[in-house]
Design a protein around this motif. Sequence first.
Motif, short mmCIF file in Angstrom:
data_model
loop_
_atom_site.label_atom_id
_atom_site.label_comp_id
_atom_site.label_asym_id
_atom_site.label_seq_id
_atom_site.Cartn_x
_atom_site.Cartn_y
_atom_site.Cartn_z
N ASP A 98 0.91 -1.11 -0.25
CA ASP A 98 -0.05 -0.09 -0.13
C ASP A 98 0.77 1.40 0.05
OD1 ASP A 98 0.98 -0.81 2.57
OD2 ASP A 98 -0.85 0.50 3.58
N ASP A 99 1.92 1.23 -0.89
CA ASP A 99 2.66 2.48 -1.13
C ASP A 99 3.21 2.52 -2.45
OD1 ASP A 99 5.83 1.65 -0.86
OD2 ASP A 99 4.39 0.19 -0.12
N ALA A 100 3.30 3.75 -2.94
CA ALA A 100 3.55 3.90 -4.38
C ALA A 100 4.73 3.10 -4.71
CB ALA A 100 3.67 5.34 -4.83
N THR B 143 -10.08 5.63 -0.89
CA THR B 143 -9.53 7.05 -1.27
C THR B 143 -7.72 6.96 -1.20
OG1 THR B 143 -9.37 7.74 0.95
CG2 THR B 143 -11.06 8.58 -0.34
N VAL B 144 -7.24 5.99 -0.59
CA VAL B 144 -5.61 5.76 -0.75
C VAL B 144 -5.38 5.09 -1.82
CG1 VAL B 144 -3.99 4.61 0.46
CG2 VAL B 144 -5.32 5.59 1.82
N LYS C 249 -7.05 5.32 -4.72
CA LYS C 249 -7.06 6.23 -5.92
C LYS C 249 -5.96 6.87 -5.99
CE LYS C 249 -12.09 6.82 -6.38
NZ LYS C 249 -13.36 7.83 -5.79
N LYS C 250 -5.55 7.48 -4.71
CA LYS C 250 -4.35 8.22 -4.66
C LYS C 250 -2.95 7.44 -5.15
CE LYS C 250 -1.42 11.63 -2.94
NZ LYS C 250 -0.05 11.22 -3.43
N LEU C 251 -2.91 6.31 -4.85
CA LEU C 251 -1.80 5.47 -5.25
C LEU C 251 -1.83 5.40 -6.86
CD1 LEU C 251 -1.87 2.37 -2.57
CD2 LEU C 251 0.03 4.23 -2.94
N ALA D 191 -3.18 7.44 -8.89
CA ALA D 191 -2.75 8.67 -9.47
C ALA D 191 -1.04 8.82 -9.26
CB ALA D 191 -3.35 9.86 -8.76
N ASP D 192 -0.50 8.45 -8.44
CA ASP D 192 0.94 8.41 -8.07
C ASP D 192 1.66 7.32 -9.46
OD1 ASP D 192 0.76 9.91 -5.88
OD2 ASP D 192 1.32 8.41 -4.53
N ALA E 112 -10.74 3.46 -10.21
CA ALA E 112 -9.68 4.43 -10.87
C ALA E 112 -8.97 3.71 -11.96
CB ALA E 112 -8.68 4.97 -9.80
#
Length: 331
Positions: free
Chosen positions: A257-259, A296-297, A299-301, A303-304, A331
Amino acid sequence: MPDVAAEPFVRPSWQEAVRTAVRDPAELLQLLDLPTAALGAAASAPFGLLVPRSFVARMRKRDPNDPLLKQVWPFANELDAVPEFTADPVREQGLAAHGLLQKYAGRALLIASGACPVHCRYCFRREFPYREQLAARGDWSEAIAALAKAPDVREVILSGGDPLSLSNRRLSELLARLADTAATTVRIHTRFPIVVPERIDDGLVRLLGGTRFRTVVVVHTNHANELDLAVERALAELRAALSALLNQAVLLKGVNDDADSLVSLSERLFDCGVLPYYLHLLDRVAGAAHYEVDETVGKKLIADLRARLPGYLVPRLVRETAGELSKSPVA
Ligand code: SF4
């Protein structure tokens, strides 16, 4: 003394790798040089620990946060009841006793086996009643008869459990039976090539390369560390026999769970000739709440990832919703 040099090298079979897999939590801790209390008491449940030794060898020693270990360790909080986390999160149990699930237009999913080479703790089918499904027990007649009456089904997805738990002979029989249907594509969802790369033997490559079907294999990898040299070689052999080789991953807290982890996963998959297909939000199966990552996390990942990778290496973030005809893109 026997003449060792004269003895032929015998590659361990995939059946042997499954037979000798680690099933005892205490042994796993010992193999990883971890103290008994490192991960807390292991949950004892019918869905026990199961992890092949070559997968253990890819874990970092003395690291209780290793991302491969976290996927297989039965944490005690699996046994906590958490609202909305249920035994059948996508409501597929009882859909068809013969083992054929027709949730998607033009496609049908056959539960071809109830066995797996590894027990992934977050698996949405961890409580699936395989014994009640004829096809999972090896009797495909009703499922094939239903498919023969469904000319709109052009793609049959072999799922499980893991369909590559079937021997090459049984798999060949199943493909021959499917020749009586209107299907033109057979898709196989499997974790075998990743956790037991020996499964990609010559017989399987010949079988998949020689069938009249277009064959697609979707492997399941969540972290780049799963893809060592043996897996890379096996995937290269497999890919040569297929129409497409794709990956699906699950977004898991503490695992990927990290880019940086997701970028490394996509790049390493590409090294191995595999395209990232889906990144699933967790299905809310009982026992897996501690793996959940907020949407939401997710979706942000994504995007990254879009900012750091070419589009073909960015998986689609999806959620499976009970009762819907296809996965919902997020996403
Ligand atoms: S291999 Fe697939 S079906 Fe088996 S436990 Fe893992 S995720 Fe579930």
